[in-house]
Design an enzyme around this catalytic site. Structure first.
Site, PDB file in Angstrom:
ATOM      1  N   ASP A  11      25.123  35.233  46.166  1.00 10.06           N
ATOM      2  CA  ASP A  11      25.263  36.611  46.631  1.00 10.06           C
ATOM      3  C   ASP A  11      25.959  37.411  45.536  1.00 10.06           C
ATOM      4  O   ASP A  11      26.572  36.860  44.622  1.00 10.06           O
ATOM      5  CB  ASP A  11      26.078  36.666  47.923  1.00 10.06           C
ATOM      6  N   GLU A  52      23.598  40.392  42.392  1.00 13.60           N
ATOM      7  CA  GLU A  52      22.880  39.340  43.120  1.00 13.60           C
ATOM      8  C   GLU A  52      22.110  38.446  42.161  1.00 13.60           C
ATOM      9  O   GLU A  52      22.104  37.211  42.307  1.00 13.60           O
ATOM     10  CB  GLU A  52      21.943  39.975  44.147  1.00 13.60           C
ATOM     11  N   ASP A  77      20.553  36.275  51.022  1.00 14.78           N
ATOM     12  CA  ASP A  77      20.287  37.310  52.014  1.00 14.78           C
ATOM     13  C   ASP A  77      19.710  38.572  51.370  1.00 14.78           C
ATOM     14  O   ASP A  77      19.520  39.579  52.048  1.00 14.78           O
ATOM     15  CB  ASP A  77      21.541  37.640  52.829  1.00 14.78           C
ATOM     16  N   ASP A 126      29.160  35.069  49.828  1.00  8.68           N
ATOM     17  CA  ASP A 126      29.708  36.412  50.007  1.00  8.68           C
ATOM     18  C   ASP A 126      31.220  36.402  49.811  1.00  8.68           C
ATOM     19  O   ASP A 126      31.793  37.300  49.175  1.00  8.68           O
ATOM     20  CB  ASP A 126      29.339  36.928  51.399  1.00  8.68           C
ATOM     21  N   HIS A 185       4.101  13.075  70.564  1.00 14.50           N
ATOM     22  CA  HIS A 185       3.243  11.892  70.606  1.00 14.50           C
ATOM     23  C   HIS A 185       2.884  11.513  72.043  1.00 14.50           C
ATOM     24  O   HIS A 185       3.563  11.908  73.004  1.00 14.50           O
ATOM     25  CB  HIS A 185       3.935  10.707  69.929  1.00 14.50           C
ATOM     26  N   GLU A 261      12.373  10.712  65.261  1.00 11.41           N
ATOM     27  CA  GLU A 261      13.256  10.899  66.413  1.00 11.41           C
ATOM     28  C   GLU A 261      14.698  10.552  66.035  1.00 11.41           C
ATOM     29  O   GLU A 261      14.951   9.813  65.081  1.00 11.41           O
ATOM     30  CB  GLU A 261      12.777  10.033  67.594  1.00 11.41           C
TER      31      GLU A 261
END
Length: 381
Positions: A11, A52, A77, A126, A185, A261
């Site tokens: 930033d 930036e 951002d 920031d 699934h 999973e």
């Protein structure tokens, strides 16, 4: 040997635009989310955009110094910098052109991708930019703080890898969104008994009914004729489901480990009631906090969220503007939906996701997401 994975958050700011300006950047480990490098500097009188870009360059250089072979996900951002560095917007301002050219020389283009994030997810960069501007106001340069002695190891990723909240994009032409068609699934022998079946268990195959469900899903998707790529969890039940659908489209399946999973530890193969009887305190903690892990060293939902977010970003980068079938499991699919909605972690417990059900999420070029479908089982009736 493949390089590491880093996330660079950068930033810059200017108090007056133009005015006294500074930048900040952090480098995070791509697997844990831990900050492993910081950079900041007061750059004198400049605009926000110049600051930036200088923050971006400093972040890329910090990542390169750690590992020149690393793959880097830059998150900022500044929509201007992200779109220009991604090649979607032209760089017309003469102050920006040499900075963008310098940024492109730090690392090979194929190692870097750019993602827009909302300002609230860029707080560390920031903060550093403001520290640099404060230092400049006091007549000195920013200096990193001394490291704390015996700093504690961060066991959980500190950042929520969520898609930005969906919103209206005004009159901007955002192009064709990337669509994830999310397919859970088909059934295994554990599914009807509602037993925990994660990535730490026996990795069961589809049952006869599960294979039938996969065929019905393939037929329904083929009728729509919209799938352009297939990505799946590498577990057996998701591989079998994905390959059934992919065959209808003549597509190959790409496997992504981040879509597997969650690991349920010692709870694998048990019913909810059995876990409640054997591990009541651990279960209560798990239901109450996304950071809690199942008994025996399983994964927390915080860890799951991080790896699913990384997997999502990789698929978005590989298939922009495409319709991608993502074959996964209950927890990863619910997590993708939750992140798209910007919902809290406990929203996972408020969604129903049947075997072989379909969901859909669209992702737009400005970082916004829109849930289009949830738990559709019409093809199974």
């Amino acid at each position: 040997m493949a390089g590491r994975r880093f996330v660079v958050e950068a930033d810059g700011g200017s108090r007056g635009n133009p005015g006294p300006a500074g930048y900040g950047a952090v480098v995070r480990d791509g697997d844990t989310g831990r900050i492993i490098a910081e950079a900041a500097e007061f750059i004198g009188h400049a605009t926000n955009n110049v600051a930036e870009y200088k923050g971006l360059i400093a972040g890329l250089k910090a990542a390169r110094d750690l590992d020149p072979d690393a793959s880097v996900d830059v998150r900022m951002d500044s929509k201007l910098v992200v779109e220009q560095m991604s090649g979607r917007w032209k760089i017309k301002h003469p102050d920006m052109q040499p900075l963008a050219a310098e940024a492109r020389t730090v690392l090979p283009r194929g190692q870097v991708k750019y993602t827009w994030i909302p300002r609230e997810r860029n707080k560390d960069a920031d903060r550093l930019a403001n520290e640099a501007m404060d230092a400049g106001k006091a007549g000195r340069q920013w200096e990193p703080k001394a490291p704390k002695a015996a700093a504690a190891v961060v066991e959980e990723p500190p950042l929520e890898t969520a898609a930005p909240k969906a919103g209206w994009a005004g009159d901007a032409d955002l192009g064709t969104p990337t669509t994830f068609v999310l397919l859970r699934h088909g059934e295994t022998h554990l599914t009807p008994e509602k037993r925990f079946s994660g990535s730490g268990g026996t990795d069961p195959e589809l049952s006869e009914k599960g294979r039938w469900q996969a065929e019905r899903a393939a037929e329904a998707l083929a009728a729509r004729g919209s799938v352009q790529a297939v990505v799946a969890s590498p577990m057996l039940r998701t591989r079998q489901t994905a390959e059934t659908v992919a065959a209808r489209f003549g597509l190959d399946v790409r496997y992504e480990d981040g879509l597997r999973e969650v690991d349920f530890g010692a709870w694998e193969g048990l019913t909810f009631g059995e876990v409640q009887e054997r591990h009541p305190e651990d279960l209560t903690a798990w239901l109450g906090s996304a950071k809690a892990r199942p008994t025996g060293g399983g994964e927390s939902f915080t860890t799951l969220t991080h790896r699913v977010g990384v997997a999502r970003d990789k698929v978005l980068a590989r298939y922009p503007g495409k319709t991608v079938l993502v074959v996964s499991h209950v927890s990863p699919i619910k997590t993708l939906v939750r992140l798209a909605l910007g919902a809290p972690p406990d929203a996972l417990y408020r969604m129903e996701l049947s075997a072989a059900s379909l969901c859909a999420v669209q992702y737009y070029a400005d970082g916004n997401a829109s849930v289009r479908l949830l738990n559709d089982t019409g093809h199974l009736r």
